[in-house]
Design an enzyme around this catalytic site. Structure first.
Site, PDB file in Angstrom:
ATOM      1  CG  HIS A  45      -1.879   1.184   1.203  1.00 19.40           C
ATOM      2  ND1 HIS A  45      -3.135   1.109   0.630  1.00 19.40           N
ATOM      3  CD2 HIS A  45      -1.745   2.458   1.666  1.00 19.40           C
ATOM      4  CE1 HIS A  45      -3.734   2.279   0.746  1.00 19.40           C
ATOM      5  NE2 HIS A  45      -2.916   3.119   1.363  1.00 19.40           N
ATOM      6  CB  CYS A  46       1.981   3.386  -2.623  1.00 20.72           C
ATOM      7  SG  CYS A  46       3.054   4.808  -2.944  1.00 20.72           S
TER       8      CYS A  46
END
Length: 364
Positions: A200-201
């Site tokens: 998850h960025c």
């Protein structure tokens, strides 16, 4: 409960709709089997039976399919609401573009000279690709697991099934109430399972997964090229401005712009180069960031047990590249992902005969 060691291979041969035979090779040269008849198929998800150890070291698989559960979120799109990190990235892109075109190029080459116009056009094209790919990475759904997904152990086109290392259950998400396809993981931020999840960025306010991985990679690639290009123009402009200032015995009116640009571009370029190199390594080995960290532990456990661990999805450098970037080399640097499939099954290194299936341990 079965505590399945990493690398242990379990081969499934179907016999009839009412039952199946499992053959388990727990040690080289040892073969055990168990015949299971009349397996119930109408049990709720909570009553699914795990892989279990029975006398004689046989392994029994009995994971009935849960009833389809409607999920309104299946068709929902990820939120595109701007977060603080996304706002920072947008402002950074805008600042780098304005300072590069209207300060570095203009001060060094002259914005309306032939070299200045050429460099401005090229940098504008790079910035446009960065903006479009960044927007696509933010807005694209990384890959959603269908609520009706159930692993089919009799599907000859799906020769591999991931199971939990401890207990031997088929991977089942208690939060989403459905089975997990191979390489899928639950994201605590997005609050759902993501197909072939990498990470998850926060900088795109989205997960990087099966459907948007190539777009994310292309964005990072062009961002690196743009930052290096801007740094070259910055150095040239600084050198030219220094000579001009010495001749005029004065101070540069753009000193603040240069200082801020150096403080922004140098660490950003280094960070993006490291990120790009990391994902090139992952693509060449057909791994995700999660699978890399799982593989480190799997390798350690395999060496501890005297066996050899090999990543099951590593098909070779070229095959790995085409699986992510596409079969057409000319489209590798273009943010299209028409080549990807559903993300519910993947090719593996296991060459099994028709009807054979592999189960290997996973950590989630």
């Amino acid at each position: 409960m079965l505590d399945l060691p990493i690398g242990e291979r379990v081969k499934l041969k179907t016999t009839a709709a009412s039952g199946f035979i499992l053959e388990a090779r727990t040690h080289p040269g040892q073969l055990f089997s168990y015949h299971n008849h009349h397996q119930p198929t109408n049990q709720p998800p909570d009553s699914k039976r795990p892989l279990s150890r029975i006398p004689g070291d046989a392994v029994v698989l009995a994971a009935p399919a849960p009833p389809p559960r409607p999920m309104a979120a299946d068709k929902a799109k990820p939120s595109t609401t701007f977060s603080l990190p996304v706002s920072v990235v947008v402002l950074g892109i805008a600042y780098i573009y304005v300072s590069t075109v209207f300060v570095f190029i203009d001060r060094w080459l002259g914005l309306f000279s032939s070299p200045g116009i050429m460099n401005a056009v090229v940098f504008t094209a790079l910035a446009s690709v960065c903006v479009s790919t960044y927007r696509a990475a933010i807005s694209a759904d990384p890959g959603r697991v269908p609520s009706t997904y159930v692993p089919d152990v009799e599907d000859v086109e799906s020769p591999i099934h991931e199971i939990k290392r401890k207990g031997g259950d088929l991977r089942y998400c208690q939060k989403c109430s459905h089975y997990k396809p191979p390489r899928a993981h639950h994201c605590r931020v997005c609050k759902r399972c993501v197909l072939r999840m990498d990470h998850h960025c926060i900088w795109i306010n989205n997960c990087v997964g099966h459907a948007n991985y190539k777009v994310f990679f292309i964005f990072v690639l062009y961002a690196v090229i743009s930052c290096i290009y801007s740094l070259v123009l910055l150095v040239g402009s600084l050198a030219y401005d220094g000579i001009q200032d010495e001749e005029k015995n004065g101070r540069s009116s753009f000193r603040t712009v240069y200082v801020v640009s150096v403080l922004l571009l140098v660490p950003l370029t280094i960070a993006l180069c490291v990120l790009l190199g990391w994902h090139i390594y992952l693509i060449l080995h057909n791994k995700t960031t999660i699978e890399y960290h799982e593989g480190v532990r799997a390798l350690w456990l395999a060496e501890k047990g005297g066996s050899i661990y090999k990543h099951p999805y590593d098909l070779g450098p070229y095959e790995n590249l085409t699986s992510v970037l596409g079969p057409n080399i000319l489209s590798w640097l273009w943010p299209t992902a028409n080549h990807i499939d559903s993300g519910l099954k993947f090719r593996t290194t296991y060459g099994l005969p028709q009807g054979g299936h592999e189960l290997f341990a996973a950590y989630t």
